[in-house]
Design an enzyme around this catalytic site. Structure first.
Site, PDB file in Angstrom:
ATOM      1  N   ARG A   1      -4.426  10.402   4.093  1.00  0.00           N
ATOM      2  CA  ARG A   1      -3.256  11.252   4.277  1.00  0.00           C
ATOM      3  C   ARG A   1      -2.234  11.086   3.149  1.00  0.00           C
ATOM      4  O   ARG A   1      -1.548  12.043   2.774  1.00  0.00           O
ATOM      5  CB  ARG A   1      -2.612  10.913   5.621  1.00  0.00           C
ATOM      6  CG  ARG A   1      -1.470  11.817   5.977  1.00  0.00           C
ATOM      7  CD  ARG A   1      -0.797  11.453   7.274  1.00  0.00           C
ATOM      8  NE  ARG A   1       0.591  11.871   7.220  1.00  0.00           N
ATOM      9  CZ  ARG A   1       0.991  13.119   7.341  1.00  0.00           C
ATOM     10  NH1 ARG A   1       0.135  14.088   7.546  1.00  0.00           N
ATOM     11  NH2 ARG A   1       2.276  13.411   7.249  1.00  0.00           N
TER      12      ARG A   1
ATOM     13  N   ASP B   1      -5.747  26.012   7.636  1.00  0.00           N
ATOM     14  CA  ASP B   1      -5.250  27.303   8.122  1.00  0.00           C
ATOM     15  C   ASP B   1      -4.033  27.145   9.005  1.00  0.00           C
ATOM     16  O   ASP B   1      -3.192  28.023   9.099  1.00  0.00           O
ATOM     17  CB  ASP B   1      -6.330  28.005   8.945  1.00  0.00           C
ATOM     18  CG  ASP B   1      -7.375  28.637   8.045  1.00  0.00           C
ATOM     19  OD1 ASP B   1      -8.445  28.973   8.554  1.00  0.00           O
ATOM     20  OD2 ASP B   1      -7.086  28.770   6.845  1.00  0.00           O
TER      21      ASP B   1
ATOM     22  N   LYS C   1       0.836  -1.214   0.000  1.00  0.00           N
ATOM     23  CA  LYS C   1       0.000   0.000   0.000  1.00  0.00           C
ATOM     24  C   LYS C   1       0.865   1.256   0.000  1.00  0.00           C
ATOM     25  O   LYS C   1       0.646   2.173  -0.777  1.00  0.00           O
ATOM     26  CB  LYS C   1      -0.893  -0.003   1.257  1.00  0.00           C
ATOM     27  CG  LYS C   1      -1.571   1.330   1.523  1.00  0.00           C
ATOM     28  CD  LYS C   1      -2.468   1.301   2.739  1.00  0.00           C
ATOM     29  CE  LYS C   1      -1.791   1.648   4.049  1.00  0.00           C
ATOM     30  NZ  LYS C   1      -1.456   3.074   4.222  1.00  0.00           N
ATOM     31  N   ASN C   2       1.859   1.286   0.897  1.00  0.00           N
ATOM     32  CA  ASN C   2       2.608   2.524   1.071  1.00  0.00           C
ATOM     33  C   ASN C   2       3.631   2.763  -0.031  1.00  0.00           C
ATOM     34  O   ASN C   2       4.310   3.783  -0.029  1.00  0.00           O
ATOM     35  CB  ASN C   2       3.265   2.557   2.456  1.00  0.00           C
ATOM     36  CG  ASN C   2       2.202   2.719   3.537  1.00  0.00           C
ATOM     37  OD1 ASN C   2       1.057   3.032   3.228  1.00  0.00           O
ATOM     38  ND2 ASN C   2       2.577   2.496   4.789  1.00  0.00           N
TER      39      ASN C   2
ATOM     40  N   ASP D   1       4.291   0.593  12.113  1.00  0.00           N
ATOM     41  CA  ASP D   1       3.122  -0.130  11.585  1.00  0.00           C
ATOM     42  C   ASP D   1       3.094  -1.610  11.983  1.00  0.00           C
ATOM     43  O   ASP D   1       2.057  -2.253  11.918  1.00  0.00           O
ATOM     44  CB  ASP D   1       3.077  -0.030  10.053  1.00  0.00           C
ATOM     45  CG  ASP D   1       2.782   1.385   9.598  1.00  0.00           C
ATOM     46  OD1 ASP D   1       2.212   2.146  10.393  1.00  0.00           O
ATOM     47  OD2 ASP D   1       3.127   1.717   8.463  1.00  0.00           O
TER      48      ASP D   1
END
Ligand code: EPU
Length: 421
Positions: free
Chosen positions: A96, A120, A27-28, A308
């Protein structure tokens, strides 16, 4: 397409695990390779792509910018043309890893807009190292209503020193520097295997990167890149999850395609705990002849034990003989799943970034909740060492990272049923 719905994983004790399980693409890695395709027009084919929800989100993100994508089992094809370098908040907030388009888009288009939750406040959010590194190469960022907007007159190579070897910051700076003028050096770079995979993908595209997999990466900027085909490296976190499953349930399993060389440290730790692990012709062989013994574990950037892996390791320690102290050095508060393990009868106390795990003979079935991908997988694996029935209530986290965790464990002889509710 895998959609994250609420799933109840119902686990009952079964005998030792036996057989072969195929480990899919990481996945990563795949998410970053998909982000990198934005750097040149053309059609890319990625092989060994896991059928997970996060890949669907990245497809949608690329499509929202003008790309077309298509999928068949294990393959994603991406055609890049006429991109608009805008990554909308609604998609970025879902995942993310979407922030991985920041560097590539800025490097290619000299401008980028990225929606980020709490935009912000981006100076204090944990993409500060990404932004500072890109500023060193000549980018300027301003906060927008829902994220950040970046511009440059053209990135120019320089030396970026990361305060911490952040995976995401290393990847964004690496991708941005490929099309920058001159030479970029990234010091204290992250060295994870997924970064080496990204570098070899970019080099195939025409980049000139050396030193990936070490703490100093050097990039000679080039003018243009081209679309390529690539095979994604296997998922080391999925592999470690299945190793922990063997440690808890017992048995003997071959993890087909798993790469021992990407997992040497965690294999060493699990070896100290009593797992027998050895590289196989195309994978890793693992067996658990006896109950595991406790060890102390600290998470660290690669080549250390990855954060992980930790939930699965804590699950393993929960039923090991003795006491192990686990120290989390990467993400504050990544111990939420401990309360769930305690509800299953584990004896674990947390104190700041430490967990003291006193192993018990058996856990007890209970209804518990998964709070993220790795925690969910760890609870399912822990339930293999529980008497009675366990239900892991998962709000779509596990499918973000594991194509078919229940099916894989069941094929090895476990009794795990995934029910969409
Ligand atoms: N950090 C900052 N500022 C930054 C960047 C990072 O303070 O600009 C901090 C983070 O808050 C964290 C630490 O540095 O405390 C490490 O973060 P890193 O940037 O290395 O992590 P990441 O790139 O956001 C990737 C994986 C994670 C994995 C970490 C660490 C992906 C998509 N995610 O995240 O994987 O835990 O590296 O190895 O590659 C998962 O797969 O479940 C997962 C969470």
């Amino acid at each position: 397409m895998i959609e994250p719905s609420t799933t109840h994983y119902v686990i009952n004790a079964a005998g030792p695990l036996q057989g072969t399980v195929a480990i899919g693409g990481a996945k990563n890695s795949v998410l970053k390779l998909m982000a990198a395709t934005t750097m040149a027009d053309g059609t890319y084919t990625l092989y060994n792509v896991p059928n997970i929800h996060d890949v669907s989100v990245m497809c949608r993100l690329l499509e929202s910018m003008g790309a077309t994508t298509s999928r068949r089992p294990g393959v994603v094809e991406i055609t890049i043309a006429d991109l608009e370098p805008v990554a909308p908040f609604a998609l970025v907030e879902q995942m993310r890893a979407s922030t991985a388009v920041l560097g590539p888009l800025l490097g290619r288009f000299n401008r980028v807009e990225l929606g980020i939750p709490g935009g912000d406040d981006f100076g204090h959010r944990p993409i500060d190292m990404h932004l500072t590194g890109l500023e060193t190469l000549g980018a300027s960022f301003t906060a927008t209503a829902d994220g950040v907007s970046g511009t440059t007159d053209g990135l120019v190579g320089g030396t970026v020193r990361l305060a911490f070897p952040s995976v995401g910051a290393t990847e964004n700076i690496l991708m941005a520097s490929v099309l920058a003028k001159g030479t970029t050096t990234i010091r204290n770079a992250a060295a994870e295997p997924e970064i080496s995979d990204l570098a070899s993908f970019l080099n195939k595209m025409g980049a000139r990167i050396s030193g990936s997999g070490t703490s100093t990466i050097t990039v000679e900027g080039v003018d243009a890149l081209e679309a390529v085909t690539h095979r994604v490296i296997p998922d080391r976190i999925q592999s470690a999850t299945y190793m922990a499953a063997v440690g808890i349930a017992g048995g003997e399993v071959v993890l087909e395609h798993a790469r021992y060389d990407h997992m040497a440290m965690v294999c060493q730790k699990m070896g100290e705990m009593g797992l027998r692990i050895s590289p196989d012709r195309d994978g890793i062989w693992v067996s658990a002849p006896d109950r595991m013994r406790s060890v102390d574990i600290s998470t660290l950037p690669y080549p250390g034990v990855a954060t992980d892996y930790k939930p699965a390791l804590v699950a393993l320690l929960a039923v090991a003989d003795g006491t192990g102290i686990v120290t989390e050095n990467l993400f504050a508060g990544r111990f939420r799943y401990v309360d769930e393990l305690v509800a299953m009868g584990a004896n674990i106390r947390t104190d700041g970034n430490h967990a003291i795990v006193r192993g018990v003979e058996r856990l007890q079935g209970a209804t518990v909740t998964s709070h993220d991908i790795r925690a969910g997988a760890a609870l399912i694996v822990a339930a293999l060492g529980a008497d009675g029935e366990t239900t892991v209530v998962d709000e779509g986290h596990v499918v973000r990272g594991y194509p078919d965790l229940a099916g894989d464990l069941t094929a090895l002889g476990a009794n795990v049923v995934a029910r969409a509710v």
